[in-house]
Scaffold this motif. Sequence first.
Motif, mmCIF file in Angstrom:
data_model
loop_
_atom_site.group_PDB
_atom_site.id
_atom_site.type_symbol
_atom_site.label_atom_id
_atom_site.label_comp_id
_atom_site.label_asym_id
_atom_site.label_seq_id
_atom_site.Cartn_x
_atom_site.Cartn_y
_atom_site.Cartn_z
ATOM 1 N N GLY A 94 0.817 -1.197 0.000
ATOM 2 C CA GLY A 94 0.000 0.000 0.000
ATOM 3 C C GLY A 94 0.854 1.251 0.000
ATOM 4 O O GLY A 94 2.055 1.212 -0.290
ATOM 5 N N GLU A 95 0.212 2.381 0.326
ATOM 6 C CA GLU A 95 0.900 3.670 0.382
ATOM 7 C C GLU A 95 0.792 4.237 1.784
ATOM 8 O O GLU A 95 -0.234 4.065 2.467
ATOM 9 C CB GLU A 95 0.316 4.632 -0.649
ATOM 10 N N TRP A 96 1.843 4.946 2.205
ATOM 11 C CA TRP A 96 1.981 5.364 3.595
ATOM 12 C C TRP A 96 2.515 6.785 3.692
ATOM 13 O O TRP A 96 3.190 7.270 2.780
ATOM 14 C CB TRP A 96 2.967 4.429 4.317
ATOM 15 N N GLU A 97 2.204 7.445 4.831
ATOM 16 C CA GLU A 97 2.753 8.758 5.125
ATOM 17 C C GLU A 97 3.119 8.836 6.599
ATOM 18 O O GLU A 97 2.446 8.234 7.452
ATOM 19 C CB GLU A 97 1.755 9.877 4.793
ATOM 20 N N GLY A 98 4.183 9.572 6.881
ATOM 21 C CA GLY A 98 4.602 9.769 8.272
ATOM 22 C C GLY A 98 5.135 11.172 8.468
ATOM 23 O O GLY A 98 5.895 11.673 7.635
ATOM 24 N N ASP A 99 4.767 11.803 9.567
ATOM 25 C CA ASP A 99 5.110 13.210 9.804
ATOM 26 C C ASP A 99 5.956 13.413 11.059
ATOM 27 O O ASP A 99 6.108 14.539 11.530
ATOM 28 C CB ASP A 99 3.826 14.042 9.920
ATOM 29 N N VAL A 100 6.494 12.323 11.633
ATOM 30 C CA VAL A 100 7.255 12.452 12.882
ATOM 31 C C VAL A 100 8.685 11.939 12.714
ATOM 32 O O VAL A 100 9.312 11.482 13.658
ATOM 33 C CB VAL A 100 6.545 11.717 14.045
ATOM 34 N N SER A 112 23.504 17.436 13.722
ATOM 35 C CA SER A 112 22.253 17.937 14.295
ATOM 36 C C SER A 112 21.077 17.081 13.848
ATOM 37 O O SER A 112 21.194 16.266 12.926
ATOM 38 C CB SER A 112 22.019 19.396 13.891
ATOM 39 N N GLU A 113 19.931 17.272 14.509
ATOM 40 C CA GLU A 113 18.701 16.563 14.188
ATOM 41 C C GLU A 113 17.833 17.394 13.258
ATOM 42 O O GLU A 113 17.784 18.626 13.375
ATOM 43 C CB GLU A 113 17.919 16.230 15.469
ATOM 44 N N THR A 114 17.168 16.714 12.331
ATOM 45 C CA THR A 114 16.235 17.350 11.407
ATOM 46 C C THR A 114 14.926 16.565 11.442
ATOM 47 O O THR A 114 14.936 15.337 11.332
ATOM 48 C CB THR A 114 16.791 17.345 9.965
ATOM 49 N N SER A 115 13.800 17.263 11.591
ATOM 50 C CA SER A 115 12.507 16.588 11.539
ATOM 51 C C SER A 115 12.017 16.568 10.092
ATOM 52 O O SER A 115 12.345 17.446 9.296
ATOM 53 C CB SER A 115 11.486 17.305 12.433
ATOM 54 N N TYR A 116 11.221 15.541 9.753
ATOM 55 C CA TYR A 116 10.807 15.422 8.354
ATOM 56 C C TYR A 116 9.468 14.714 8.183
ATOM 57 O O TYR A 116 8.991 13.992 9.069
ATOM 58 C CB TYR A 116 11.877 14.711 7.525
ATOM 59 N N PHE A 117 8.873 14.969 7.009
ATOM 60 C CA PHE A 117 7.645 14.317 6.529
ATOM 61 C C PHE A 117 8.049 13.324 5.445
ATOM 62 O O PHE A 117 8.973 13.581 4.680
ATOM 63 C CB PHE A 117 6.684 15.353 5.950
ATOM 64 N N GLU A 118 7.345 12.186 5.374
ATOM 65 C CA GLU A 118 7.770 11.117 4.467
ATOM 66 C C GLU A 118 6.589 10.452 3.781
ATOM 67 O O GLU A 118 5.511 10.305 4.364
ATOM 68 C CB GLU A 118 8.552 10.074 5.268
ATOM 69 N N GLN A 119 6.810 10.050 2.539
ATOM 70 C CA GLN A 119 5.858 9.229 1.794
ATOM 71 C C GLN A 119 6.542 7.939 1.369
ATOM 72 O O GLN A 119 7.733 7.953 1.031
ATOM 73 C CB GLN A 119 5.355 9.973 0.554
#
Length: 200
Positions: free
Chosen positions: A19-25, A39-46
């Motif tokens: 399937g298809e997925w998304e994550g924002d954390v 350093s740390e970087t936050s990101y959104f992912e598909q």
Amino acid sequence: MPATIQGPQKLGPLTPLVGEWEGDVGVDLSYHNKEDDTSETSYFEQAWFKPIPVQENGQQEIWGLSYGMKAWRHGEEAMDPFHDEIGFLLWDRVRQQVMRNVVFGRGIAILAGSTAGPRDTEMRFDARPGAADYGILQNPYLLERAQLMSFDSAFTIKDDQTFSYTSDLVLKLAATGVEMHHTDENTLQRVKRYHPSAAA
């Protein structure tokens, strides 16, 4: 509560990922050459995972998924992704092996894997440079500047709608002469299932 009914799962432990997925954390910890800083970087992912035809190597049968993952730094979602990977997740039922065959746009190719049962909810994908089976390759520039010493990753199926992953790349940095961990982790939610009646 009724028992969960599961199908034959030819894809073994990879089955729930279709399937298809998304994550924002997402959180990326890495060394930045231009700033000479970690350093740390936050990101959104598909991400997407699609079944492929069974692959036959003589007596070996491999079932699997083609997949892709893209990530955008928060605040840069309208720009190009900072991370892009494509590859295959593979399952050898007879040998109880799960494999991640991944190519990164930076000029890195990894075949990683480990032992996993057909209904395991955690899959490990580990590789070491120079290994004859689960190994790591990288382009000459990266080999000189940030040699990959190991790759350890895990996918964990939380439930029917959620999975998480961790990734740990150990790099030997020419700029500092020390080893560091480049880590990534995220939790993704299913946004689409694939069905024969679905529109193309």
